[in-house]
Design a protein around this motif. Structure first.
Motif, PDB file in Angstrom:
ATOM      1  N   THR A   1       0.833  -1.205   0.000  1.00  0.00           N
ATOM      2  CA  THR A   1       0.000   0.000   0.000  1.00  0.00           C
ATOM      3  C   THR A   1       0.868   1.256   0.000  1.00  0.00           C
ATOM      4  OG1 THR A   1      -0.232  -0.179   2.418  1.00  0.00           O
ATOM      5  CG2 THR A   1      -2.008  -1.070   1.068  1.00  0.00           C
ATOM      6  N   GLU A   2       2.018   1.198   0.639  1.00  0.00           N
ATOM      7  CA  GLU A   2       2.968   2.309   0.571  1.00  0.00           C
ATOM      8  C   GLU A   2       3.514   2.445  -0.849  1.00  0.00           C
ATOM      9  OE1 GLU A   2       5.234   5.549   1.766  1.00  0.00           O
ATOM     10  OE2 GLU A   2       3.646   4.497   2.874  1.00  0.00           O
ATOM     11  N   LEU A   3       3.823   1.317  -1.465  1.00  0.00           N
ATOM     12  CA  LEU A   3       4.310   1.312  -2.847  1.00  0.00           C
ATOM     13  C   LEU A   3       3.267   1.884  -3.804  1.00  0.00           C
ATOM     14  CD1 LEU A   3       6.581   0.216  -4.824  1.00  0.00           C
ATOM     15  CD2 LEU A   3       5.174  -1.840  -5.005  1.00  0.00           C
ATOM     16  N   SER A   4       2.000   1.675  -3.498  1.00  0.00           N
ATOM     17  CA  SER A   4       0.922   2.103  -4.397  1.00  0.00           C
ATOM     18  C   SER A   4       0.879   3.618  -4.583  1.00  0.00           C
ATOM     19  CB  SER A   4      -0.431   1.623  -3.864  1.00  0.00           C
ATOM     20  OG  SER A   4      -0.842   2.381  -2.724  1.00  0.00           O
ATOM     21  N   LYS A   5       1.489   4.360  -3.671  1.00  0.00           N
ATOM     22  CA  LYS A   5       1.483   5.823  -3.775  1.00  0.00           C
ATOM     23  C   LYS A   5       2.161   6.298  -5.053  1.00  0.00           C
ATOM     24  CE  LYS A   5       1.434   6.582   1.246  1.00  0.00           C
ATOM     25  NZ  LYS A   5       2.179   7.146   2.407  1.00  0.00           N
ATOM     26  N   ASN A   6       3.055   5.482  -5.595  1.00  0.00           N
ATOM     27  CA  ASN A   6       3.798   5.856  -6.796  1.00  0.00           C
ATOM     28  C   ASN A   6       3.151   5.318  -8.073  1.00  0.00           C
ATOM     29  OD1 ASN A   6       5.830   7.090  -5.196  1.00  0.00           O
ATOM     30  ND2 ASN A   6       6.723   5.074  -4.805  1.00  0.00           N
ATOM     31  N   HIS A   7       1.900   4.824  -7.975  1.00  0.00           N
ATOM     32  CA  HIS A   7       1.214   4.243  -9.126  1.00  0.00           C
ATOM     33  C   HIS A   7      -0.146   4.912  -9.319  1.00  0.00           C
ATOM     34  CE1 HIS A   7       4.273   1.339  -7.976  1.00  0.00           C
ATOM     35  NE2 HIS A   7       4.233   0.894  -9.214  1.00  0.00           N
TER      36      HIS A   7
END
Length: 343
Positions: free
Chosen positions: A233-239
């Motif tokens: 979910t943290e990674l999703s911030k860049n998508h």
């Protein structure tokens, strides 16, 4: 308080995604239910043996057994445990998983009837499975959706300059991960800087094939391996786009989580997906095995801001309906019924 034995795949390894037993089990524990879980054995034979052993050992201490039930090999685990429960006169309920379950009902009608016609309840996370079971004449059906804690998924406004695709699933043929590579290749004809991140463990050797496909098509893909929910979910911030390429599905939690996070969804129109996502209201649905259609849908989202904002807002509202504070009421009702019968 009611005592529950939860039977399912309780594995916690880099090769396995979090399953229902982890999510629902922990949430029920947080509500004060006395939970025991089985099994975390890696070996399938040892896992089954431990499941059987735990049912027998705890037969006089538990009020009900919850059995995670899939259409794959684990179907036979559910068959064995359910019949053991019948023999020991322990009530059980099935927690139905997997978009391919209707095929199991069709191909194994007798074995299916042994499980599902004798259960206290058959709990389905989608109206898709409810309808499928009704079509085969089954009763004691209850719709309780997959759940999440919505406050763990903050809504985020995103920049839509170029497609930055996110795919989250285990690498398995039924989820058609190679399609994501094909979608990226097509997208780069319109958006040359498009990117793709694929999150998940390798389930059946598909990861190697997907990496080879990316190499052959000369597209760079970010393969992260398995990540925790907090990590992805943290990674999703860049998508800015979530894609679901599967050939079989129910109502995957990863898609609901993406809806909650504010990621527009483009998914294949299979299984329970049209029950989760209304076309052009909560996201866009495309035919399975059609990377061109999925790429076209992504381009449409990028070029139509009004549509994009509409589906993002509606998807977030839809995801809020799956919040544990809403869903737990249904679990408390059926477990409360069981407690009243016991008393």
């Amino acid at each position: 308080m009611i005592k529950i034995l939860y039977v399912g795949n309780y594995l916690k390894s880099q090769r396995n995604n979090i399953s229902s037993i982890h999510v629902l089990g922990d949430l029920l524990s947080s509500e004060g239910y006395e939970m025991t879980f089985t099994s975390a054995q890696t070996s399938k034979i040892l896992r089954l043996i431990e499941m059987v052993s735990d049912v027998v050992k705890q037969k006089d201490q538990i009020d009900i057994v919850i059995i995670d039930t899939y259409s794959t090999l684990n179907f036979y685990f559910a068959l064995i445990i359910s019949q053991l429960c019948r023999y020991l006169k322990i009530p059980y309920l099935t927690n139905l998983n997997g978009g391919n379950m209707p095929h199991r009902l069709k191909n194994n009608p007798y074995l299916s009837s042994l499980i599902f016609r004798n259960s206290y309840y058959n709990v389905a996370p989608s109206e898709y499975l409810i309808k499928a079971f009704k079509d085969y004449g089954y009763g004691r059906l209850l719709y309780i959706p997959n759940t999440l804690k919505i406050d763990h998924y903050p809504f985020q406004t995103r920049l839509f300059d170029a497609p930055r695709l996110l795919w989250v699933r285990s690498f398995s043929k039924i989820y058609n991960p190679r399609m994501a590579i094909e979608v990226l290749k097509i997208l780069r004809e319109t958006f040359p800087t498009s990117t793709l991140t694929m999150v998940g463990p390798d389930s059946d050797g598909s990861l190697k094939d997907v990496k080879e496909s990316a190499k052959q098509k000369n597209v760079k893909v970010n393969f992260t391996g398995k990540l925790s929910k907090q990590e992805w979910t943290e990674l999703s911030k860049n998508h800015n786009i979530f894609i679901n390429t599967t050939n079989f599905d129910n109502t995957p939690v990863s898609v609901i989580e993406a809806m909650a996070l504010g990621l527009p969804i483009v998914s294949t129109d299979v299984g329970g997906m049209p029950h989760l996502i209304d076309q052009e209201i909560h996201g866009l649905l495309v035919p399975p095995n059609n990377p061109q259609a999925m790429a076209d849908a992504i381009v449409r989202i990028f070029k139509n801001q009004e549509l994009r904002n509409f589906v993002i807002s509606n998807a977030r509202s839809r995801a809020e309906q799956f919040d544990w504070e809403e869903v737990k009421v249904k679990w408390k009702v059926i477990l409360g019924e069981r407690l009243e019968i016991r008393d």
